[in-house]
Design a protein around this motif. Sequence first.
Motif, PDB file in Angstrom:
ATOM      1  N   ILE A 225       0.875  -1.162   0.000  1.00 20.90           N
ATOM      2  CA  ILE A 225       0.000   0.000   0.000  1.00 20.90           C
ATOM      3  C   ILE A 225       0.909   1.206   0.000  1.00 20.90           C
ATOM      4  O   ILE A 225       2.053   1.154   0.434  1.00 20.90           O
ATOM      5  CB  ILE A 225      -0.992   0.047   1.196  1.00 20.90           C
ATOM      6  N   TYR A 226       0.372   2.263  -0.526  1.00 20.58           N
ATOM      7  CA  TYR A 226       1.171   3.468  -0.676  1.00 20.58           C
ATOM      8  C   TYR A 226       0.559   4.596   0.127  1.00 20.58           C
ATOM      9  O   TYR A 226      -0.653   4.679   0.287  1.00 20.58           O
ATOM     10  CB  TYR A 226       1.229   3.870  -2.156  1.00 20.58           C
ATOM     11  N   CYS A 227       1.420   5.441   0.599  1.00 19.54           N
ATOM     12  CA  CYS A 227       0.959   6.656   1.265  1.00 19.54           C
ATOM     13  C   CYS A 227       0.039   7.399   0.299  1.00 19.54           C
ATOM     14  O   CYS A 227       0.378   7.583  -0.862  1.00 19.54           O
ATOM     15  CB  CYS A 227       2.161   7.524   1.641  1.00 19.54           C
ATOM     16  N   GLU A 228      -1.091   7.790   0.780  1.00 22.40           N
ATOM     17  CA  GLU A 228      -2.074   8.417  -0.105  1.00 22.40           C
ATOM     18  C   GLU A 228      -1.670   9.811  -0.548  1.00 22.40           C
ATOM     19  O   GLU A 228      -2.240  10.368  -1.462  1.00 22.40           O
ATOM     20  CB  GLU A 228      -3.442   8.477   0.593  1.00 22.40           C
ATOM     21  N   VAL A 229      -0.692  10.359   0.113  1.00 18.08           N
ATOM     22  CA  VAL A 229      -0.267  11.707  -0.248  1.00 18.08           C
ATOM     23  C   VAL A 229       0.994  11.695  -1.110  1.00 18.08           C
ATOM     24  O   VAL A 229       0.999  12.167  -2.230  1.00 18.08           O
ATOM     25  CB  VAL A 229      -0.039  12.572   1.023  1.00 18.08           C
ATOM     26  N   CYS A 230       2.075  11.077  -0.604  1.00 18.63           N
ATOM     27  CA  CYS A 230       3.343  11.176  -1.328  1.00 18.63           C
ATOM     28  C   CYS A 230       3.679   9.892  -2.079  1.00 18.63           C
ATOM     29  O   CYS A 230       4.600   9.867  -2.881  1.00 18.63           O
ATOM     30  CB  CYS A 230       4.480  11.530  -0.363  1.00 18.63           C
TER      31      CYS A 230
ATOM     32  N   SER B 295       1.079  -0.377   6.764  1.00 18.82           N
ATOM     33  CA  SER B 295      -0.213  -0.330   7.434  1.00 18.82           C
ATOM     34  C   SER B 295      -0.728   1.096   7.441  1.00 18.82           C
ATOM     35  O   SER B 295       0.017   2.043   7.183  1.00 18.82           O
ATOM     36  CB  SER B 295      -0.130  -0.870   8.859  1.00 18.82           C
ATOM     37  N   GLY B 296      -2.003   1.236   7.748  1.00 18.88           N
ATOM     38  CA  GLY B 296      -2.579   2.566   7.792  1.00 18.88           C
ATOM     39  C   GLY B 296      -2.771   3.153   6.406  1.00 18.88           C
ATOM     40  O   GLY B 296      -2.866   2.436   5.421  1.00 18.88           O
ATOM     41  N   ARG B 297      -2.816   4.471   6.285  1.00 17.12           N
ATOM     42  CA  ARG B 297      -3.088   5.123   5.012  1.00 17.12           C
ATOM     43  C   ARG B 297      -1.975   6.060   4.593  1.00 17.12           C
ATOM     44  O   ARG B 297      -1.809   6.352   3.411  1.00 17.12           O
ATOM     45  CB  ARG B 297      -4.383   5.927   5.110  1.00 17.12           C
ATOM     46  N   LEU B 298      -1.217   6.551   5.549  1.00 15.34           N
ATOM     47  CA  LEU B 298      -0.217   7.565   5.250  1.00 15.34           C
ATOM     48  C   LEU B 298       1.124   7.185   5.846  1.00 15.34           C
ATOM     49  O   LEU B 298       1.190   6.461   6.824  1.00 15.34           O
ATOM     50  CB  LEU B 298      -0.635   8.916   5.839  1.00 15.34           C
ATOM     51  N   CYS B 299       2.200   7.684   5.213  1.00 13.53           N
ATOM     52  CA  CYS B 299       3.514   7.513   5.824  1.00 13.53           C
ATOM     53  C   CYS B 299       3.580   8.436   7.044  1.00 13.53           C
ATOM     54  O   CYS B 299       2.735   9.295   7.240  1.00 13.53           O
ATOM     55  CB  CYS B 299       4.621   7.830   4.826  1.00 13.53           C
ATOM     56  N   GLU B 300       4.596   8.234   7.841  1.00 14.80           N
ATOM     57  CA  GLU B 300       4.695   8.968   9.097  1.00 14.80           C
ATOM     58  C   GLU B 300       4.715  10.481   8.881  1.00 14.80           C
ATOM     59  O   GLU B 300       4.048  11.241   9.558  1.00 14.80           O
ATOM     60  CB  GLU B 300       5.980   8.537   9.807  1.00 14.80           C
ATOM     61  N   ARG B 301       5.475  10.879   7.870  1.00 11.98           N
ATOM     62  CA  ARG B 301       5.620  12.298   7.574  1.00 11.98           C
ATOM     63  C   ARG B 301       4.267  12.923   7.207  1.00 11.98           C
ATOM     64  O   ARG B 301       3.865  13.947   7.747  1.00 11.98           O
ATOM     65  CB  ARG B 301       6.616  12.464   6.426  1.00 11.98           C
TER      66      ARG B 301
ATOM     67  N   SER C  84       1.229  11.773   7.692  1.00 16.93           N
ATOM     68  CA  SER C  84       0.151  11.715   8.678  1.00 16.93           C
ATOM     69  C   SER C  84       0.240  12.912   9.622  1.00 16.93           C
ATOM     70  O   SER C  84      -0.758  13.371  10.145  1.00 16.93           O
ATOM     71  CB  SER C  84       0.174  10.394   9.439  1.00 16.93           C
ATOM     72  N   LYS C  85       1.455  13.417   9.805  1.00 18.51           N
ATOM     73  CA  LYS C  85       1.602  14.628  10.614  1.00 18.51           C
ATOM     74  C   LYS C  85       1.003  15.825   9.892  1.00 18.51           C
ATOM     75  O   LYS C  85       0.346  16.664  10.489  1.00 18.51           O
ATOM     76  CB  LYS C  85       3.083  14.888  10.918  1.00 18.51           C
ATOM     77  N   VAL C  86       1.250  15.889   8.588  1.00 12.14           N
ATOM     78  CA  VAL C  86       0.694  16.984   7.793  1.00 12.14           C
ATOM     79  C   VAL C  86      -0.828  16.906   7.775  1.00 12.14           C
ATOM     80  O   VAL C  86      -1.513  17.908   7.946  1.00 12.14           O
ATOM     81  CB  VAL C  86       1.234  16.937   6.335  1.00 12.14           C
TER      82      VAL C  86
END
Length: 142
Positions: A82-87, A93-99, A101-103
């Motif tokens: 799965i890929y970060c939905e933003v970058c 797991s989840g939907r976003l990478c750590e960076r 998800s903070k944004v």
Amino acid sequence: MGTYVCRKCGKKFESKTLTDGFCHECLAEFLDKYHLVREYLWEHPGSNASEISKACEVSVHQVMEWVREDRFMLTNDSKVFIYCEVCGAKITSGRLCERCSKVEAREQKSKDAVRRAKAKAEERQGVAVAKYDGDDGKMRFL
Ligand SMILES: [Zn+2]
Ligand SMILES: [Zn+2]
């Protein structure tokens, strides 16, 4: 004490504890299935969502929801990530990478179209039990 609407059957219920949005009956069923899937994954790590769905009689949608809730994670040795939905960074797991998800915590944007497209790929992806599962306090009412 608060009054909630069950996200599965739509019934109103009262609760003092965090129940993940389920009424007491649905919660019991939900936890049953969750533990069944967990046990299945301990024995069959890397099973994909449709295999789990067949073996444990839960919907593919439900399995993927657990992955997005970080209860399970996708396995690293699989070809589909799965890929970060933003970058677009690879994540397990989840939907976003750590960076990101903070944004996202700052700017809530709707990314439903992207999510739907990714969901198709995720359903073919292997699933395993996340190592940190159960340490988030969500299951404390057990
Ligand atoms: Zn219910
Ligand atoms: Zn990202």
